[in-house]
Design an enzyme around this catalytic site. Structure first.
Site, PDB file in Angstrom:
ATOM      1  N   HIS A  61     -31.506   0.351  29.951  1.00 39.16           N
ATOM      2  CA  HIS A  61     -30.799   1.592  29.489  1.00 39.16           C
ATOM      3  C   HIS A  61     -29.431   1.317  29.097  1.00 39.16           C
ATOM      4  O   HIS A  61     -28.599   0.839  30.050  1.00 39.16           O
ATOM      5  CB  HIS A  61     -30.604   2.396  30.732  1.00 39.16           C
ATOM      6  CG  HIS A  61     -31.722   2.805  31.350  1.00 39.16           C
ATOM      7  ND1 HIS A  61     -32.741   3.966  31.149  1.00 39.16           N
ATOM      8  CD2 HIS A  61     -32.717   2.306  32.259  1.00 39.16           C
ATOM      9  CE1 HIS A  61     -33.573   4.176  31.881  1.00 39.16           C
ATOM     10  NE2 HIS A  61     -33.809   3.186  32.725  1.00 39.16           N
ATOM     11  N   ARG A  63     -27.457   3.600  27.129  1.00 36.62           N
ATOM     12  CA  ARG A  63     -26.648   4.677  27.162  1.00 36.62           C
ATOM     13  C   ARG A  63     -26.085   5.378  25.857  1.00 36.62           C
ATOM     14  O   ARG A  63     -25.336   6.179  25.976  1.00 36.62           O
ATOM     15  CB  ARG A  63     -25.551   4.438  28.120  1.00 36.62           C
ATOM     16  CG  ARG A  63     -25.757   3.984  29.663  1.00 36.62           C
ATOM     17  CD  ARG A  63     -26.886   4.703  30.176  1.00 36.62           C
ATOM     18  NE  ARG A  63     -26.832   4.452  31.765  1.00 36.62           N
ATOM     19  CZ  ARG A  63     -27.848   4.778  32.713  1.00 36.62           C
ATOM     20  NH1 ARG A  63     -28.935   5.548  32.139  1.00 36.62           N
ATOM     21  NH2 ARG A  63     -27.933   4.455  33.638  1.00 36.62           N
ATOM     22  N   ASP A 304     -34.502  -2.879  34.459  1.00 35.65           N
ATOM     23  CA  ASP A 304     -33.989  -1.568  34.545  1.00 35.65           C
ATOM     24  C   ASP A 304     -32.732  -1.551  34.844  1.00 35.65           C
ATOM     25  O   ASP A 304     -31.833  -0.812  35.522  1.00 35.65           O
ATOM     26  CB  ASP A 304     -34.712  -1.055  36.057  1.00 35.65           C
ATOM     27  CG  ASP A 304     -34.547   0.586  35.971  1.00 35.65           C
ATOM     28  OD1 ASP A 304     -34.290   0.993  34.878  1.00 35.65           O
ATOM     29  OD2 ASP A 304     -34.971   1.003  36.896  1.00 35.65           O
TER      30      ASP A 304
HETATM   31  O1  DOR Z   1     -32.512   4.358  39.022  1.00 34.37           O
HETATM   32  C1  DOR Z   1     -32.857   4.617  38.009  1.00 34.37           C
HETATM   33  N1  DOR Z   1     -31.897   4.908  37.017  1.00 34.37           N
HETATM   34  N2  DOR Z   1     -33.880   4.893  37.753  1.00 34.37           N
HETATM   35  C2  DOR Z   1     -34.413   5.355  36.549  1.00 34.37           C
HETATM   36  O2  DOR Z   1     -35.557   5.652  36.277  1.00 34.37           O
HETATM   37  C3  DOR Z   1     -33.247   5.601  35.287  1.00 34.37           C
HETATM   38  C4  DOR Z   1     -32.185   5.074  35.546  1.00 34.37           C
HETATM   39  C5  DOR Z   1     -30.927   5.356  34.743  1.00 34.37           C
HETATM   40  O3  DOR Z   1     -31.223   5.668  33.570  1.00 34.37           O
HETATM   41  O4  DOR Z   1     -29.976   5.574  35.321  1.00 34.37           O
END
Ligand code: DOR
Length: 444
Positions: A61, A63, A304
């Site tokens: 991610h 952002r 992740d």
């Molecule tokens: O802990 C998490 N953070 N799980 C997710 O599915 C999304 C992610 C986030 O984008 O912060």
């Protein structure tokens, strides 16, 4: 014609196993593997080192757009390069969400200007865009569709059965899914409301059943729609067992966090910095995940990488956001696991290179073979190093692994023949990254 680059004397991790050989690169591709490969403009001495196909992180991610105070495509891909990652698949829960052709094209254009490594983007499924997903998933720069079946960071959520069916029925590529059961999450919300709640309740609220019910429901609906799915960040022994019986339908991702942190210790030591969705659970689940790695049930590792600022993470639970950075620490942590005998180097390359290529149909990446892109990660399996927050290039500036000693470290990251990291330093300007190509018809 001479080669652009020669990597000499390393131990190569090829689909056929470990091979002591040189690698010649020209025009961004691997053109020869062997000995006496001629001369080259640039030569790298890899004696004593292992040369891996470029490692691919299929869940980050970054952002941008909208939440750039946490991360942007430049800082996120810098973090990737420093961690030995040559390509990233980025998630759609930005602001705005990546849920249309326009938003996808905007992300691709931004990444072309600023990325240090190659990239592709997931398009987020919604009840409103379900009918266009079949066309969206074929656009350049798209690695597939992502569906959130439980709410996490951001607003993406597809919970209604009819809407999930419509999403699964539109398109054919393997769909990545966040499996947590929204109904059970809402039913149990009272557990984390009140004056004296702590982050230790996070895995109690988002318990095993939250994960298992959602994964079971996804498998039922995916079977009905004949759609291959990819279950992201699996955390429970029960899901691993279930997924082992459905390999033809569903692939499985694990994160380094769930393989190295466990409750209650992680919450005691890290507080809400250990908070993520689905949560860090007890050691028995971690052992089951390692068994699934060992038995070939896990297809890929994804970091992740989900950065939030310290200020945000310091808010009292449950106002602290879920997620932790990880793109830069995934490979060092897993090389350390190789040294600890938890998996072989070949298995690690399967999880970070061959697996992503196979599952997502990546064109010409993920294998150290002639004709493929010269994406290479050179690692020193013997280097003993300490992971430190000041090494982290993510804008969030922290890591849950600060202070952890590991054995095994990325020494050089090479993207299509160009070095983007050498000895912990970024090399070259941002903007070198290009969109990953896939083995599906491109364009609309
Ligand atoms: O802990 C998490 N953070 N799980 C997710 O599915 C999304 C992610 C986030 O984008 O912060």
């Amino acid at each position: 014609m001479g080669n652009d680059l020669l990597i000499r004397g390393g131990t190569l991790v090829t689909p056929a196993g470990l091979v002591e050989a040189d690698v010649a690169v020209a025009g961004g591709r691997i053109v020869a593997i062997g000995s006496d490969l001629g001369d080259a403009a640039e030569s790298i001495d890899a004696r004593g080192l292992h040369v891996l196909p470029g490692c691919i992180d299929t869940q980050v991610h970054f952002r941008e757009p909208g939440l750039e105070h946490k991360e942007n495509l430049q800082s996120g891909t810098a973090s990737a390069a420093l961690g030995g990652i040559t390509a990233v698949f980025e998630m759609p829960n930005t602001n705005p969400n990546t849920d249309s052709a326009e938003q996808l094209a905007d992300k691709v254009a931004r990444a072309e200007r600023t990325a240090h490594v190659d990239f592709a983007f997931f398009v987020g499924a919604t009840a409103d865009n379900a009918e266009s997903l079949g066309a969206l998933e074929r656009l350049p720069g798209c690695c597939g569709i992502k569906m959130f079946m439980g709410s996490s960071t951001g607003t993406l959520l597809v919970d209604d059965t009819a809407a999930i069916r419509r999403v699964l029925a539109n398109g054919s590529r393997r769909m990545a899914v966040h499996c947590e059961d929204e109904t059970r999450l809402l039913e149990r919300r009272a557990l984390i409301e009140g004056a004296d709640v702590t982050v230790a309740l996070h895995p109690v609220w988002r318990d095993e059943q939250v994960a298992l019910r959602s994964t079971q429901r996804l498998l039922d609906l995916a079977a009905e729609c004949r759609r291959p799915v990819h279950v992201l960040h699996v955390t429970t022994a029960q899901e691993a067992e279930l997924l082992a019986r459905h390999k033809a339908l569903a692939s499985m991702e694990c994160t380094p966090q769930h393989l190295t942190l466990f409750a209650p210790d992680a919450y005691e030591q890290l507080g809400s910095y250990a908070q993520m969705n689905p949560p860090i659970r007890g050691i028995e689940h971690q052992r089951a995940l390692w068994r699934a790695v060992e038995q070939g049930v896990v297809d890929v590792l994804g970091s992740d990488h989900a950065p939030h600022t310290r200020e945000e993470k310091d808010r009292p639970y449950p106002r602290s956001p879920s997620g932790m950075p990880g793109v830069q620490t995934m490979l060092p942590l897993m090389l350390d696991a190789v040294n600890a005998g938890k998996l072989s180097l070949l298995r690690l390359v399967d999880l970070l290179c061959h697996g992503p290529q196979r599952l997502f149909g990546i064109a010409a990446k993920g294998r150290l073979v002639v004709g493929y892109d010269a994406d290479l990660t050179i690692v020193d399996l013997k280097a003993r190093r300490r992971i430190e927050a000041r090494w982290i290039a993510s804008r969030c500036g922290w890591t849950p692994f600060d202070g952890r000693e590991v054995t095994g470290w990325p020494r050089r990251t090479i993207v299509r023949g160009q070095t983007v990291m050498a000895d912990d330093e970024l090399v070259g300007a941002p903007g070198l990254g290009q969109a990953v190509r896939f083995q599906i018809p491109q364009g609309s």
